[in-house]
Design a protein around this motif. Sequence first.
Motif, PDB file in Angstrom:
ATOM      1  N   GLN A  48       0.825  -1.206   0.000  1.00 27.11           N
ATOM      2  CA  GLN A  48       0.000   0.000   0.000  1.00 27.11           C
ATOM      3  C   GLN A  48       0.861   1.260   0.000  1.00 27.11           C
ATOM      4  O   GLN A  48       0.538   2.261  -0.659  1.00 27.11           O
ATOM      5  CB  GLN A  48      -0.920  -0.001   1.228  1.00 27.11           C
ATOM      6  N   GLU A  81       2.204   1.833  -3.544  1.00 29.70           N
ATOM      7  CA  GLU A  81       1.122   2.306  -4.424  1.00 29.70           C
ATOM      8  C   GLU A  81       0.763   3.757  -4.140  1.00 29.70           C
ATOM      9  O   GLU A  81       0.420   4.509  -5.058  1.00 29.70           O
ATOM     10  CB  GLU A  81      -0.116   1.411  -4.266  1.00 29.70           C
ATOM     11  N   SER A  82       0.848   4.153  -2.876  1.00 33.01           N
ATOM     12  CA  SER A  82       0.504   5.538  -2.514  1.00 33.01           C
ATOM     13  C   SER A  82       1.564   6.521  -3.003  1.00 33.01           C
ATOM     14  O   SER A  82       1.283   7.700  -3.209  1.00 33.01           O
ATOM     15  CB  SER A  82       0.342   5.671  -0.995  1.00 33.01           C
ATOM     16  N   ASN A 128       3.625   6.030  -5.855  1.00 29.97           N
ATOM     17  CA  ASN A 128       3.809   6.043  -7.309  1.00 29.97           C
ATOM     18  C   ASN A 128       2.672   5.256  -7.967  1.00 29.97           C
ATOM     19  O   ASN A 128       2.562   4.042  -7.771  1.00 29.97           O
ATOM     20  CB  ASN A 128       5.172   5.427  -7.661  1.00 29.97           C
ATOM     21  N   HIS A 129       1.832   5.940  -8.751  1.00 26.84           N
ATOM     22  CA  HIS A 129       0.639   5.290  -9.317  1.00 26.84           C
ATOM     23  C   HIS A 129       1.002   4.168 -10.288  1.00 26.84           C
ATOM     24  O   HIS A 129       0.189   3.274 -10.537  1.00 26.84           O
ATOM     25  CB  HIS A 129      -0.242   6.329 -10.013  1.00 26.84           C
ATOM     26  N   THR A 130       2.233   4.176 -10.831  1.00 30.04           N
ATOM     27  CA  THR A 130       2.627   3.109 -11.767  1.00 30.04           C
ATOM     28  C   THR A 130       2.877   1.783 -11.048  1.00 30.04           C
ATOM     29  O   THR A 130       3.032   0.751 -11.692  1.00 30.04           O
ATOM     30  CB  THR A 130       3.898   3.489 -12.557  1.00 30.04           C
ATOM     31  N   TYR A 131       2.923   1.820  -9.717  1.00 28.24           N
ATOM     32  CA  TYR A 131       3.131   0.587  -8.944  1.00 28.24           C
ATOM     33  C   TYR A 131       1.812  -0.045  -8.500  1.00 28.24           C
ATOM     34  O   TYR A 131       1.809  -0.971  -7.682  1.00 28.24           O
ATOM     35  CB  TYR A 131       4.009   0.861  -7.718  1.00 28.24           C
ATOM     36  N   LYS A 132       0.706   0.428  -9.014  1.00 33.04           N
ATOM     37  CA  LYS A 132      -0.595  -0.135  -8.638  1.00 33.04           C
ATOM     38  C   LYS A 132      -0.636  -1.606  -9.050  1.00 33.04           C
ATOM     39  O   LYS A 132      -0.386  -1.950 -10.199  1.00 33.04           O
ATOM     40  CB  LYS A 132      -1.720   0.638  -9.319  1.00 33.04           C
TER      41      LYS A 132
END
Length: 320
Positions: A200, A203-204, A206-210
């Motif tokens: 989490q 993801e918070s 860097n949006h590319t790590y979603k």
Amino acid sequence: MIDGHYDLFIPFYSATYSSRFLTERYEIKQITKAKSKSYQVCSSFMYHLQHGQLYFKQASTSPIELKPILLFYGYVQLIKACILSTDPNYPENTQVLAHGVTTRKRKKATYRFLEDEVKIQKNGLFSSFLDKMFHVKHQEGEKYQMLTLFQHLGDMHHLFQTLHRESISLKGKIKDHQKQIIFSSKILDLYHMTPNRFEQFLESLNHTYKGVSVVEDKNELIITLPNKPNKLDSFPFSFDRNNHVYLLKERQNIRMYSLPEMATHFLLLYNLSMICRYEAEWWGDLIHTFDGTDFPFISHYLNIAQLKIPHLVHAYLQQE
């Protein structure tokens, strides 16, 4: 002998190639009249690249006293070429031609470079290239300390360890076609997180790590990313020139900073070039007296910037 980094841009010194390259980039962005606009800016694009490389080539043979000026103005030229590859209308007005950064004009007697700060202005090249190249919007008045900037460059971490006798980061390994990064599971203890919470956290940031997957296996933390990390904007991971990956030990240092590496270099070179031009006495004393730890950091950084920046610019231009 031609500088090796000069070769990176040789294909762009063809109007036919550059015009086609710009047309393709503009079409991807659905810019109207992509072909005619590419013809209009093609010469400017090529000259910015060429002039930038000439500055860098000159810096490679210049004494350290002059290096910051040559590297900064060379970098400005390269950045303008990058902006033109994404926006044929640059510059829209005279406001975007300013540097967009400011620093304290007079240095105190106890001045230390690592403690110095730069401040972001509302308009100018810095905010413009962050927006157009990385879709990052920054507010006027944000400040960044030189120590923080150095900490977010993987190439500087070994020097931190040598001078301070303590590592500021954990070094990871890249596996599986660069989609997997493996760190010591010690990072979970340092961050006070479970593997799920660490997912989490990434993801918070860097949006590319979603969709990232984090698994703890014995003493290793296996991070599987959705795609291989884009080293131009790999936050919170930082990469050095040898493709080693680092993660800062202090979680609060990560929360405080999220600029892409190209922006970090801009801020450092801007400040160093200003000192070089306007603080001649301090700059001269630094180079000739070796007082404190500023000189090793600055000297090492200038060598890194000279070698790495052309590769970052080339990577930006060649990304899909």
